[in-house]
Design an enzyme around this catalytic site. Sequence first.
Site, short mmCIF file in Angstrom:
data_model
loop_
_atom_site.label_atom_id
_atom_site.label_comp_id
_atom_site.label_asym_id
_atom_site.label_seq_id
_atom_site.Cartn_x
_atom_site.Cartn_y
_atom_site.Cartn_z
CG ASP A 250 -71.56 -20.98 72.14
OD1 ASP A 250 -71.79 -20.84 70.85
OD2 ASP A 250 -73.08 -20.83 72.07
CG ASP B 250 -67.48 -24.65 71.74
OD1 ASP B 250 -67.71 -23.32 72.19
OD2 ASP B 250 -67.19 -24.54 70.26
CG HIS C 45 -69.18 -24.43 64.34
ND1 HIS C 45 -68.49 -23.84 64.67
CD2 HIS C 45 -70.77 -24.98 65.06
CE1 HIS C 45 -68.95 -23.03 65.61
NE2 HIS C 45 -70.49 -24.03 66.27
CG ASP C 46 -72.49 -21.60 63.87
OD1 ASP C 46 -73.27 -22.98 64.19
OD2 ASP C 46 -72.85 -21.32 65.70
CD GLU D 66 -70.97 -17.72 68.22
OE1 GLU D 66 -70.76 -18.28 67.36
OE2 GLU D 66 -71.21 -18.35 69.53
#
Length: 570
Positions: free
Chosen positions: A199, A98, A339-340, A266
Amino acid sequence: MKKTWWKESVVYQIYPRSFMDSNGDGIGDIPGIISKLDYLQLLGVHVIWLCPVYESPNDDNGYDISNYQNIMDEFGTLDDWEQLLDGLHQRGMKLIMDLVVNHSSDEHAWFMESRQSKDNPYRDYYIWRPGKDGREPNDWSSFFSGSAWQYDETTEEYYLHLFSKKQPDLNWENPTVREEVYKMMTWWLDKGIDGFRMDVINLISKDPKLPDAREETPELGTAEPDQKFPYHFGGKYFVNGPRVHEYLQEMNEKVLSKYDIMTVGEAINVTPEDGALYVGEDRNELNMVFHFELMRVDAGKGGKWDIRPWKLSEIKAIISKWQTLLHNKGWNSNYMNNHDQARMVSRFGNDTRYRKESAKMLGTLLHTLQGTPYIYQGEEIGMTNIRMPSIDDYQDIETLNMYQEYTAAGIDPDKVMESIYIKSRDNARTPMQWDDSEHAGFTTGQPWITVNPNHDKINVAEALKDQESIFYYYQKLIALRGEHDIIVYGDYHLLLPEDEQIYAYVRTYEGKQLLVVLNFCDQPVHFQLENSVQYEQYQLLISNYTVDEQQDIREMDLQPYEARVYKLNQ
């Protein structure tokens, strides 16, 4: 279409804090992940995406990084991480890390220097502004509620934080910041990693004027601050900002292009047209983006927490738009949870009576579209959402901030909790359910977050004993992508766009066709194949119910949440 390993791969996302704890402190760690590599190999996945394991004060579960080149103590050491990388590579799997570079932690050495004085050499690494009329520099809201600005007494100015106040935004306008980021990325790539998940990467460029959202956005009404919610989403000034493509092309030229890696960004609030700019094969930016259109299908006008029922026709329209607009231009990423996000079987399937059937059906969708499928830990055993007894049991900063803001504004706490049960990020963050023992085999200690009480029935040990489990169905889906190029590279044609029960489509590649038929409801339905789909032969590749393979596929009676995939004209 150019063939590449990352188009043919299936990615498995690990949220380290909740995956496997090796030392009994209640927190998942890298040695815990290493202990489960054979399990991941058995599933058949090709790439592991590891959520942040870097040094961090953990305000936003590791997405607030204080040292990009070291490992958080709770997760282990750099030596442990090296063993993880070696263990994956020995098993023929790859590792993507990440990359969190829209912001750092406020405990990063750069920021600690930056806040010392206005003329500090690191001042311009972040976005500092004086206040305006005794208030913040503008009216932007943070993604985690409240203002996107934090006052700092040392220099009597505000710094920008689009997320938590402990996540100050980096100033990408500063070329030295960009060089520092590229140097750090190169350091990880030289260690042998296989790519990055980036991210909120489409937020790195801000309009330097930083205008008020309300004044500049007529649809928000007058500039008078709303007393209940005085801050407003300023996305038009930082989502897909003015220099974002320039920055990504520079990153590609200086770092990414020098390695055989995969990248996925993302990207908040992107359309397929925006997506094509990020992932176009001729544009030298990223390989894929995670878009949020599908994740917003059940959001009302009030945003994420204003929940409305979704319609299948809306889901089909969103997926089909991305499938067709990116075809032969760029590549899709296919996911329905991470995870979100809430657990997909609870959100898009049926997590009670038809949990197994609907989990398999949703998996069939994600693995038979064009694009790289992403599996989130626990998805392969059908893990579900959780209803924790009290707001005090929740850990997620976004959830807690929203609860405080909404209840302070007079919204009924019970109504707020109903939204949390459906959408809280903590639904995805409960520990991985390995067995039916106390704490689900995740830890011998006290878990950092509540374990879902249904782990006595939903767990890996049970799944591995049952040949009809979701796990083995996923194993077969992954294997099929490796055996049939059409599943990876075929084009996509939607059937029955307005049907609210059946999602059906045809994939076509080199004279062959694939027919996918999915029942999205808890009732039996009748499917009739349109005459435009011509075939001489057909072969059932996979289904989640027992099917009479001699039955003509022109007419099908589908069971609740049934999924079938046929290869035509082989």
